[in-house]
Enzyme design. Sequence first.
Site, PDB file in Angstrom:
ATOM      1  N   GLY A  13       0.890  -1.591   0.182  1.00  0.00           N
ATOM      2  CA  GLY A  13       0.110  -0.024   0.007  1.00  0.00           C
ATOM      3  C   GLY A  13       0.391   1.585   0.322  1.00  0.00           C
ATOM      4  CB  ILE A  20      -0.797   5.566   6.585  1.00  0.00           C
ATOM      5  CG1 ILE A  20      -1.801   6.561   6.178  1.00  0.00           C
ATOM      6  CG2 ILE A  20      -0.990   4.852   7.547  1.00  0.00           C
ATOM      7  CD1 ILE A  20      -3.706   6.119   6.462  1.00  0.00           C
ATOM      8  CD  GLN A  40      -3.284   0.489  -7.309  1.00  0.00           C
ATOM      9  OE1 GLN A  40      -2.732   1.394  -6.880  1.00  0.00           O
ATOM     10  NE2 GLN A  40      -4.843   0.026  -8.603  1.00  0.00           N
ATOM     11  CE1 TYR A 157     -13.711   6.455   3.673  1.00  0.00           C
ATOM     12  CE2 TYR A 157     -14.820   4.946   4.912  1.00  0.00           C
ATOM     13  CZ  TYR A 157     -13.716   5.700   4.161  1.00  0.00           C
ATOM     14  OH  TYR A 157     -12.435   4.760   4.850  1.00  0.00           O
ATOM     15  CE  LYS A 164     -10.163   1.766   5.118  1.00  0.00           C
ATOM     16  NZ  LYS A 164      -9.821   0.709   4.470  1.00  0.00           N
ATOM     17  CB  ILE A 193      -3.154  11.178   6.966  1.00  0.00           C
ATOM     18  CG1 ILE A 193      -3.500  11.196   9.201  1.00  0.00           C
ATOM     19  CG2 ILE A 193      -1.984  11.506   6.816  1.00  0.00           C
ATOM     20  CD1 ILE A 193      -2.529   9.539   9.201  1.00  0.00           C
ATOM     21  CB  ALA A 197      -6.578   7.422  -0.835  1.00  0.00           C
TER      22      ALA A 197
HETATM   23  P1  NAD Z   1      -2.636   6.004  -0.411  1.00  0.00           P
HETATM   24  O1  NAD Z   1      -3.347   6.656  -1.741  1.00  0.00           O
HETATM   25  O2  NAD Z   1      -1.176   6.609  -0.077  1.00  0.00           O
HETATM   26  O3  NAD Z   1      -2.560   4.404  -0.624  1.00  0.00           O
HETATM   27  C1  NAD Z   1      -4.005   3.571  -0.933  1.00  0.00           C
HETATM   28  C2  NAD Z   1      -2.856   2.437  -1.708  1.00  0.00           C
HETATM   29  O4  NAD Z   1      -4.055   1.476  -2.292  1.00  0.00           O
HETATM   30  C3  NAD Z   1      -2.138   2.933  -2.820  1.00  0.00           C
HETATM   31  O5  NAD Z   1      -0.526   2.937  -2.542  1.00  0.00           O
HETATM   32  C4  NAD Z   1      -2.503   2.574  -3.730  1.00  0.00           C
HETATM   33  O6  NAD Z   1      -1.595   1.832  -5.155  1.00  0.00           O
HETATM   34  C5  NAD Z   1      -2.871   0.795  -3.316  1.00  0.00           C
HETATM   35  N1  NAD Z   1      -3.757   0.598  -4.060  1.00  0.00           N
HETATM   36  C6  NAD Z   1      -5.482   1.022  -4.218  1.00  0.00           C
HETATM   37  N2  NAD Z   1      -5.987   0.008  -5.224  1.00  0.00           N
HETATM   38  C7  NAD Z   1      -5.079  -1.448  -4.840  1.00  0.00           C
HETATM   39  C8  NAD Z   1      -4.808  -2.518  -5.814  1.00  0.00           C
HETATM   40  N3  NAD Z   1      -5.495  -2.703  -6.900  1.00  0.00           N
HETATM   41  N4  NAD Z   1      -3.846  -3.471  -5.829  1.00  0.00           N
HETATM   42  C9  NAD Z   1      -2.656  -2.769  -4.781  1.00  0.00           C
HETATM   43  N5  NAD Z   1      -2.901  -1.783  -4.404  1.00  0.00           N
HETATM   44  C10 NAD Z   1      -3.540  -0.632  -4.151  1.00  0.00           C
HETATM   45  O7  NAD Z   1      -3.984   6.780   1.234  1.00  0.00           O
HETATM   46  P2  NAD Z   1      -3.349   6.303   2.085  1.00  0.00           P
HETATM   47  O8  NAD Z   1      -4.819   6.968   2.962  1.00  0.00           O
HETATM   48  O9  NAD Z   1      -2.269   5.738   3.079  1.00  0.00           O
HETATM   49  O10 NAD Z   1      -4.530   4.819   2.300  1.00  0.00           O
HETATM   50  C11 NAD Z   1      -3.854   3.554   3.034  1.00  0.00           C
HETATM   51  C12 NAD Z   1      -5.090   2.737   4.005  1.00  0.00           C
HETATM   52  O11 NAD Z   1      -5.704   4.130   4.850  1.00  0.00           O
HETATM   53  C13 NAD Z   1      -6.504   2.823   3.544  1.00  0.00           C
HETATM   54  O12 NAD Z   1      -7.025   2.126   3.568  1.00  0.00           O
HETATM   55  C14 NAD Z   1      -7.307   4.004   3.856  1.00  0.00           C
HETATM   56  O13 NAD Z   1      -8.897   3.302   3.490  1.00  0.00           O
HETATM   57  C15 NAD Z   1      -6.828   4.041   4.731  1.00  0.00           C
HETATM   58  N6  NAD Z   1      -7.227   5.535   5.675  1.00  0.00           N
HETATM   59  C16 NAD Z   1      -6.771   6.295   5.287  1.00  0.00           C
HETATM   60  C17 NAD Z   1      -7.294   7.379   6.556  1.00  0.00           C
HETATM   61  C18 NAD Z   1      -7.106   9.057   5.726  1.00  0.00           C
HETATM   62  O14 NAD Z   1      -7.408   9.965   6.112  1.00  0.00           O
HETATM   63  N7  NAD Z   1      -5.588   9.141   4.825  1.00  0.00           N
HETATM   64  C19 NAD Z   1      -7.380   6.962   7.114  1.00  0.00           C
HETATM   65  C20 NAD Z   1      -8.505   5.945   7.814  1.00  0.00           C
HETATM   66  C21 NAD Z   1      -7.706   4.731   7.076  1.00  0.00           C
HETATM   67  O1  0WE Z   2     -10.300   5.806   3.333  1.00  0.00           O
HETATM   68  C1  0WE Z   2     -10.185   6.748   2.596  1.00  0.00           C
HETATM   69  C2  0WE Z   2      -9.501   7.175   1.130  1.00  0.00           C
HETATM   70  C3  0WE Z   2     -10.907   6.068   0.273  1.00  0.00           C
HETATM   71  C4  0WE Z   2     -10.694   6.155  -1.052  1.00  0.00           C
HETATM   72  C5  0WE Z   2     -10.334   7.198  -1.399  1.00  0.00           C
HETATM   73  C6  0WE Z   2     -10.649   7.999  -3.169  1.00  0.00           C
HETATM   74  C7  0WE Z   2     -10.511   8.893  -3.662  1.00  0.00           C
HETATM   75  C8  0WE Z   2      -9.883   8.281  -4.796  1.00  0.00           C
HETATM   76  C9  0WE Z   2     -11.005   4.942  -1.993  1.00  0.00           C
HETATM   77  N1  0WE Z   2     -11.219   4.727  -3.501  1.00  0.00           N
HETATM   78  C10 0WE Z   2     -11.183   6.677  -3.771  1.00  0.00           C
HETATM   79  N2  0WE Z   2     -11.150   6.514  -4.876  1.00  0.00           N
HETATM   80  C11 0WE Z   2     -10.236   6.853  -5.898  1.00  0.00           C
HETATM   81  O2  0WE Z   2     -11.116   7.276  -7.471  1.00  0.00           O
HETATM   82  N3  0WE Z   2     -10.025   7.591   4.142  1.00  0.00           N
HETATM   83  C12 0WE Z   2     -10.442   7.377   4.975  1.00  0.00           C
HETATM   84  C13 0WE Z   2      -9.897   9.077   3.405  1.00  0.00           C
HETATM   85  C14 0WE Z   2     -11.101   9.731   3.328  1.00  0.00           C
HETATM   86  O3  0WE Z   2     -11.761   9.570   2.103  1.00  0.00           O
HETATM   87  C15 0WE Z   2     -13.050  10.201   1.907  1.00  0.00           C
HETATM   88  C16 0WE Z   2     -12.762  10.725   3.500  1.00  0.00           C
HETATM   89  C17 0WE Z   2     -12.025  10.277   4.142  1.00  0.00           C
HETATM   90  C18 0WE Z   2     -12.134  10.591   5.247  1.00  0.00           C
HETATM   91  C19 0WE Z   2     -13.654   9.804   1.322  1.00  0.00           C
HETATM   92  C20 0WE Z   2     -15.346  10.025   1.237  1.00  0.00           C
HETATM   93  C21 0WE Z   2     -15.285  11.016   2.891  1.00  0.00           C
HETATM   94  C22 0WE Z   2     -14.115  10.977   3.310  1.00  0.00           C
END
Ligand code: NAD
Ligand code: 0WE
Length: 264
Positions: A13, A20, A40, A157, A164, A193, A197
């Site tokens: 990821g 993260i 990915q 969301y 989730k 954060i 994404a």
């Molecule tokens: P990020 O975009 O840096 O990481 C998301 C990762 O998912 C990317 O590296 C992307 O390449 C990978 N991915 C998506 N589809 C894939 C596939 N088919 N095969 C392999 N990899 C794939 O964003 P992030 O915020 O670091 O997200 C990491 C995790 O943290 C996610 O599960 C997200 O839901 C969760 N999360 C994010 C937040 C936030 O606010 N950013 C908060 C809570 C949880």
């Molecule tokens: O889990 C996440 C990210 C989820 C996510 C975000 C994207 C944006 C780009 C999943 N799929 C996609 N697909 C895309 O094409 N988070 C916890 C961060 C997040 O995402 C949100 C949030 C928060 C917080 C989306 C809507 C509302 C709040």
Amino acid sequence: MSFLTGKNILIVGVANKHSIAAGIAGAMKEQGANLALTYQNERLGKKVIALSEEWNCDLCLPCDVSNDEEIDKTFEEISKSWDGIDCIVHAVGFAPSNELDGNFADVTTREGFKIAHDVSSYSFVALAKAGRKAMQGRNGSLITLSYLGSQRTLPNYNVMGLAKASLEASVRYLAVSLGEEGTRVNAISAGPIKTLAAQGVKNFRKMLTYNESRAPLKKNVTINEVGNAAAFLASDLASGITGETLYVDAGYNITAMGSLEEVN
Ligand code: NAD
Ligand code: 0WE
């Protein structure tokens, strides 16, 4: 006091240094872990390979988690370098962007539901299955990343909240399934954060401000804070913890009605 010395840890990821998963890699490296990264696709590969070199990772491999063959190939490659795996970190989530913008019942589709659940939830089970043998009998640890939208509604969301919720349930079922093999399974529910994404998400900056003002610690969390919690969960310090969702959100989730200043 390096508490991950000699542990072999696969991190799935990382997209860039803001991910993260990058915060987790940094914290685990700091505690002495050996790391393998996956990316990915080739588009993201260049950046992730560069990071893997910066962090002295043992391996950096392509793996689309929606593809079982690629998952199998990844573990086959890892087995050529490592005698086993102590921890797998799953930090992957995806739903088509049109599903994350608007009224839930209006925008949710069968296809979007399927993609969100496949990539964001089933993929964790798929990694657990593919890595099962390599982790057996090592007091291993599986870690995934979740969000409060699994338990509460918030704007936009949408289907990711359902995915989730499914992911957190899979943590509990996998914990029972793999417990007798010594493998622990946990989730970290992180606060919002600004990562890749989060880039495409409408009003994300507003959400950060909202969380910061209402969280008991009056701040947003960083990828390093999530990374340190993941390093703990991966380690033998957490040997009594499985099936758990640990909130790393500056306390936001325990609150209701914000602060008194807002009510007055
Ligand atoms: P990020 O975009 O840096 O990481 C998301 C990762 O998912 C990317 O590296 C992307 O390449 C990978 N991915 C998506 N589809 C894939 C596939 N088919 N095969 C392999 N990899 C794939 O964003 P992030 O915020 O670091 O997200 C990491 C995790 O943290 C996610 O599960 C997200 O839901 C969760 N999360 C994010 C937040 C936030 O606010 N950013 C908060 C809570 C949880
Ligand atoms: O889990 C996440 C990210 C989820 C996510 C975000 C994207 C944006 C780009 C999943 N799929 C996609 N697909 C895309 O094409 N988070 C916890 C961060 C997040 O995402 C949100 C949030 C928060 C917080 C989306 C809507 C509302 C709040």
